[in-house]
Design an enzyme around this catalytic site. Structure first.
Site, PDB file in Angstrom:
ATOM      1  CD  GLU A 394      -3.317  -0.987   1.647  1.00  0.00           C
ATOM      2  OE1 GLU A 394      -3.700   0.175   1.887  1.00  0.00           O
ATOM      3  OE2 GLU A 394      -3.998  -1.997   1.839  1.00  0.00           O
TER       4      GLU A 394
HETATM    5  C1  FAD Z   1       2.367  -9.467  -0.240  1.00  0.00           C
HETATM    6  C2  FAD Z   1       2.100  -8.334  -1.164  1.00  0.00           C
HETATM    7  C3  FAD Z   1       0.794  -8.009  -1.502  1.00  0.00           C
HETATM    8  C4  FAD Z   1       0.542  -6.970  -2.393  1.00  0.00           C
HETATM    9  N1  FAD Z   1      -0.758  -6.680  -2.759  1.00  0.00           N
HETATM   10  C5  FAD Z   1      -0.978  -5.775  -3.747  1.00  0.00           C
HETATM   11  C6  FAD Z   1      -2.312  -5.565  -4.262  1.00  0.00           C
HETATM   12  O1  FAD Z   1      -3.280  -6.158  -3.791  1.00  0.00           O
HETATM   13  N2  FAD Z   1      -2.453  -4.689  -5.290  1.00  0.00           N
HETATM   14  C7  FAD Z   1      -1.412  -3.998  -5.835  1.00  0.00           C
HETATM   15  O2  FAD Z   1      -1.627  -3.231  -6.769  1.00  0.00           O
HETATM   16  N3  FAD Z   1      -0.152  -4.153  -5.348  1.00  0.00           N
HETATM   17  C8  FAD Z   1       0.091  -5.026  -4.330  1.00  0.00           C
HETATM   18  N4  FAD Z   1       1.363  -5.215  -3.852  1.00  0.00           N
HETATM   19  C9  FAD Z   1       2.465  -4.415  -4.400  1.00  0.00           C
HETATM   20  C10 FAD Z   1       2.985  -3.378  -3.405  1.00  0.00           C
HETATM   21  O3  FAD Z   1       2.070  -2.351  -3.245  1.00  0.00           O
HETATM   22  C11 FAD Z   1       4.368  -2.913  -3.906  1.00  0.00           C
HETATM   23  O4  FAD Z   1       5.259  -3.971  -3.614  1.00  0.00           O
HETATM   24  C12 FAD Z   1       4.842  -1.635  -3.248  1.00  0.00           C
HETATM   25  O5  FAD Z   1       4.064  -0.544  -3.674  1.00  0.00           O
HETATM   26  C13 FAD Z   1       6.318  -1.324  -3.526  1.00  0.00           C
HETATM   27  O6  FAD Z   1       6.675  -1.493  -4.855  1.00  0.00           O
HETATM   28  P1  FAD Z   1       7.943  -2.383  -5.221  1.00  0.00           P
HETATM   29  O7  FAD Z   1       7.831  -3.633  -4.439  1.00  0.00           O
HETATM   30  O8  FAD Z   1       8.007  -2.491  -6.679  1.00  0.00           O
HETATM   31  O9  FAD Z   1       9.180  -1.604  -4.660  1.00  0.00           O
HETATM   32  P2  FAD Z   1      10.025  -0.464  -5.436  1.00  0.00           P
HETATM   33  O10 FAD Z   1       9.105   0.581  -5.926  1.00  0.00           O
HETATM   34  O11 FAD Z   1      10.964  -1.098  -6.388  1.00  0.00           O
HETATM   35  O12 FAD Z   1      10.849   0.158  -4.220  1.00  0.00           O
HETATM   36  C14 FAD Z   1      12.079  -0.399  -3.750  1.00  0.00           C
HETATM   37  C15 FAD Z   1      12.655   0.538  -2.711  1.00  0.00           C
HETATM   38  O13 FAD Z   1      12.888   1.849  -3.275  1.00  0.00           O
HETATM   39  C16 FAD Z   1      12.217   2.829  -2.483  1.00  0.00           C
HETATM   40  N5  FAD Z   1      11.763   3.927  -3.314  1.00  0.00           N
HETATM   41  C17 FAD Z   1      11.166   3.874  -4.530  1.00  0.00           C
HETATM   42  N6  FAD Z   1      10.874   5.105  -4.952  1.00  0.00           N
HETATM   43  C18 FAD Z   1      11.277   5.963  -3.995  1.00  0.00           C
HETATM   44  C19 FAD Z   1      11.283   7.383  -3.852  1.00  0.00           C
HETATM   45  N7  FAD Z   1      10.800   8.197  -4.783  1.00  0.00           N
HETATM   46  N8  FAD Z   1      11.824   7.924  -2.722  1.00  0.00           N
HETATM   47  C20 FAD Z   1      12.357   7.134  -1.768  1.00  0.00           C
HETATM   48  N9  FAD Z   1      12.380   5.792  -1.849  1.00  0.00           N
HETATM   49  C21 FAD Z   1      11.848   5.211  -2.948  1.00  0.00           C
HETATM   50  C22 FAD Z   1      11.061   2.072  -1.844  1.00  0.00           C
HETATM   51  O14 FAD Z   1      10.569   2.731  -0.705  1.00  0.00           O
HETATM   52  C23 FAD Z   1      11.712   0.745  -1.528  1.00  0.00           C
HETATM   53  O15 FAD Z   1      12.426   0.864  -0.337  1.00  0.00           O
HETATM   54  C24 FAD Z   1       1.621  -6.230  -2.942  1.00  0.00           C
HETATM   55  C25 FAD Z   1       2.942  -6.556  -2.574  1.00  0.00           C
HETATM   56  C26 FAD Z   1       3.191  -7.599  -1.716  1.00  0.00           C
HETATM   57  C27 FAD Z   1       4.616  -7.926  -1.383  1.00  0.00           C
END
Ligand code: FAD
Length: 570
Positions: A394
């Site tokens: 989220e």
């Molecule tokens: C178990 C699980 C359930 C989920 N359920 C859903 C769902 O129902 N629907 C849905 O749509 N998604 C869902 N997700 C996806 C989830 O919302 C994303 O994993 C989350 O938004 C982070 O994206 P990412 O994992 O690609 O991380 P990334 O975006 O790759 O981030 C990696 C790191 O970089 C940091 N970062 C990135 N951009 C910035 C910035 N501008 N400034 C500072 N730091 C930054 C992040 O904070 C993090 O520490 C789910 C994920 C999991 C693991």
């Protein structure tokens, strides 16, 4: 619950960034009306009964699945349609009542809370908030009675935090009045079990790529679901990939306006983050209960470990965390119930603060119980695994911090811009005089219980220092703030602590006025403990805005990235 309020009504935090206290929103601390409190008590009783009979968290964790019969039972109890209005077959609960139930579910089993939340906090929320009558009539009764589980599909392999860069595409076919949907979504909660999806896709409008939100039927030809992901925690919740291959979606399934889907996505998450915060607050209470029971009966050196100061210190910190999280969450849910239109900063704060408090308190509980905490036979390691995700999904907590800062700076920034635009002699001087006057005249919190004078002083002083710092940052850096992560973290950290101060002060004030100081000694200690540590932390954060080792930290990071790890001269 007012779901589609028209007039703009700001929450507490956008005003606090400018140094203002909104007395009407802060005092008194909100309370559920007695009818709703009764409904919630009944729901919690039925859930408690069901939990005793049917929820086996250990088994569910090992099986990586929630039994479908259990989900059916939740529907039968009405727990899956809590926020759906009664006219569509739901319970029509307020946000506060909804979160009270979600807190209990989260306290009992985090996987279950994610399943329930994936369905109603985010899955069908867009239909509730943005759906037209036809869409609501078609889907909401089915989401309330169990014919359809809902899911929210935004994330893609290359679009996580940067959700605006999704690639799933919707191409409009004017003759058929349908969209053809192609693309993939990643890690979708309830992905394999949902019968309806809120899907966000790009489409081209007037030569530009925009995002549109669509309701996609789970039975749609061309929609396939991946295998359930194997996860570190919340294992019994279902998480899968979704693939759309030429999926036909009727134009009638557009949620809100075409091209305005990003707003839909963000607004839904504002609600989702509040219930996530409530679930975390529930998790802390559960951990405290378990850890205290253990500490009281575990004897070492001839006495219960609960007598030891180093154990008591951890219990006290957990109690303060619980008090702050609880107070923040239910002050925030009351903003929704009072038709505040912009509660997004408060909701981001609840998400980040409560998820980090829960993580810290998992660690405390683990340490209090010692070696058994590490054994899979006991619940602590599962609770720890389950709680970690809250800082990631989220919107990661970094993204919450970025949002809190940028959204909070928006109004003071707009005011500055307007004055700069007027230009002429001394626009900045005018701005400085304006903000100084605002602070001197308006920065008082009136009407608190007399015994809270020290707290009011601290809060006023910290707020004033914060809003002065905010103005200085805007003048010094302007738009560059968007790229200054350290600065964003510090502003957000301060904002979170200030909101915690407001929420606990409000709650204690109302208790003092209702019950008198003697009855509230424990709550007064909890509040004072938080104020003392928040006050210290705020001063530190604000000082770091002025003098810090940021450039050195960046050099170290750069050197380390270049070296691809730890490589130093021997
Ligand atoms: C178990 C699980 C359930 C989920 N359920 C859903 C769902 O129902 N629907 C849905 O749509 N998604 C869902 N997700 C996806 C989830 O919302 C994303 O994993 C989350 O938004 C982070 O994206 P990412 O994992 O690609 O991380 P990334 O975006 O790759 O981030 C990696 C790191 O970089 C940091 N970062 C990135 N951009 C910035 C910035 N501008 N400034 C500072 N730091 C930054 C992040 O904070 C993090 O520490 C789910 C994920 C999991 C693991």
């Amino acid at each position: 619950m007012s779901t589609t309020p028209k007039e703009e009504k700001l929450g507490i935090m956008p005003q606090l960034f400018a140094g203002h206290f909104d007395h009407d929103l802060i005092f008194p601390y909100p309370k559920m009306n007695s009818d709703e409190a009764e409904t919630v008590a009944m729901l919690l009783d039925s859930f408690g009964e069901l939990a005793k009979r049917k929820i086996d968290s250990v088994k569910m964790d090992l099986a990586h699945e929630t039994p479908p019969e259990l989900i059916k039972d939740l529907f039968e109890l009405g727990l899956m349609g809590l926020s759906i209005p009664e006219e569509y077959g739901g319970a029509g609960l307020s946000m506060t009542a909804y979160c009270k139930v979600m807190e209990a579910v989260g306290r009992h089993d985090a996987s279950l809370a994610v399943t329930v939340g994936g369905h109603q906090s985010i899955g069908m929320k867009a239909i509730l908030l943005f759906g037209n009558e036809e869409q609501k009539n078609k889907y909401l009764p089915q989401c309330a009675d169990g014919r359809r589980i809902a899911a929210y599909a935004l994330t893609e392999a290359e679009a996580g935090s940067d959700a605006g860069s999704i690639k799933t595409r919707a191409v409009y076919n004017p003759e058929k009045k349908t969209f053809t949907l192609n693309g993939s979504k990643l890690w979708i909660t309830n992905g394999a079990i949902a019968g309806v999806f809120t899907v966000f896709a790009k489409e081209e409008m007037a030569g530009k790529d925009v995002i549109t939100a669509l309701i996609v039927d789970g039975e749609s030809p061309g929609l396939t679901r991946g295998k359930p992901e194997l996860k570190m925690g919340i294992r019994a919740s279902n998480t899968t990939e979704l693939n759309f291959e030429n999926v036909e979606v009727p134009e009638a399934n557009v949620l809100g306006e075409r091209g305005k889907g990003f707003k839909v996505a963000l607004e839904v998450l504002d609600y989702g983050r509040l219930s996530l915060g409530a679930g975390c607050a529930g998790g802390i209470k559960e951990l405290m209960g378990l850890a205290i029971a253990h500490a009281k009966q575990r004897k070492q050196f001839g006495a219960p470990i609960s007598d030891l100061e180093m154990i008591r210190g951890k219990i006290a910190e957990m109690a303060v965390d619980s008090w702050v999280c609880d107070s923040m969450v239910y002050l925030s849910t009351s903003l929704v119930d009072r038709a505040v239109t912009d509660f997004s900063i408060e909701s981001a704060i609840c998400k980040a603060y409560c998820s980090e408090s829960l993580w810290r308190d998992c660690n405390h509980a683990m340490q209090i119980v010692g070696g058994i905490g590490y054994m899979a036979e006991y619940p602590y390691e599962r609770l720890m695994r389950d709680s970690r995700i809250n800082m990631i999904f989220e919107g990661t907590n970094e993204i919450q911090r970025l949002y809190i800062t940028l959204a909070g700076l928006k109004r003071p920034g707009d005011a500055l811009k307007a004055m700069q635009k007027r230009g002429g002699v001394g626009a900045l001087v005018e701005y400085g005089a304006h903000t100084m006057k605002m602070r001197l005249v308006a920065n008082h919190l009136e009407g608190a219980h007399p015994s809270l004078a020290w707290h009011v002083d601290r809060l006023e002083e910290a707020t004033k220092a914060f809003s002065i710092a905010v103005d200085k940052l805007l003048v010094a850096h302007g738009k560059k703030v968007m790229r200054m992560g350290f600065l964003q973290e510090r502003v957000a950290e301060t904002a979170m602590l200030l909101y915690g101060m407001v929420a606990t002060l409000s709650r204690l004030d109302t208790l003092l006025k209702q019950r008198g100081p003697e009855a509230c000694a424990y709550e007064a200690d909890l509040t004072k403990a938080f104020f003392a540590s928040a006050w210290r932390a705020i001063r530190k954060q604000l000082a770091l805005l002025e003098r810090n080792g940021d450039q050195r930290a960046l050099r170290i990071a750069e050197g380390t990235i270049e070296r691809e790890g730890f490589k130093v001269l021997e």
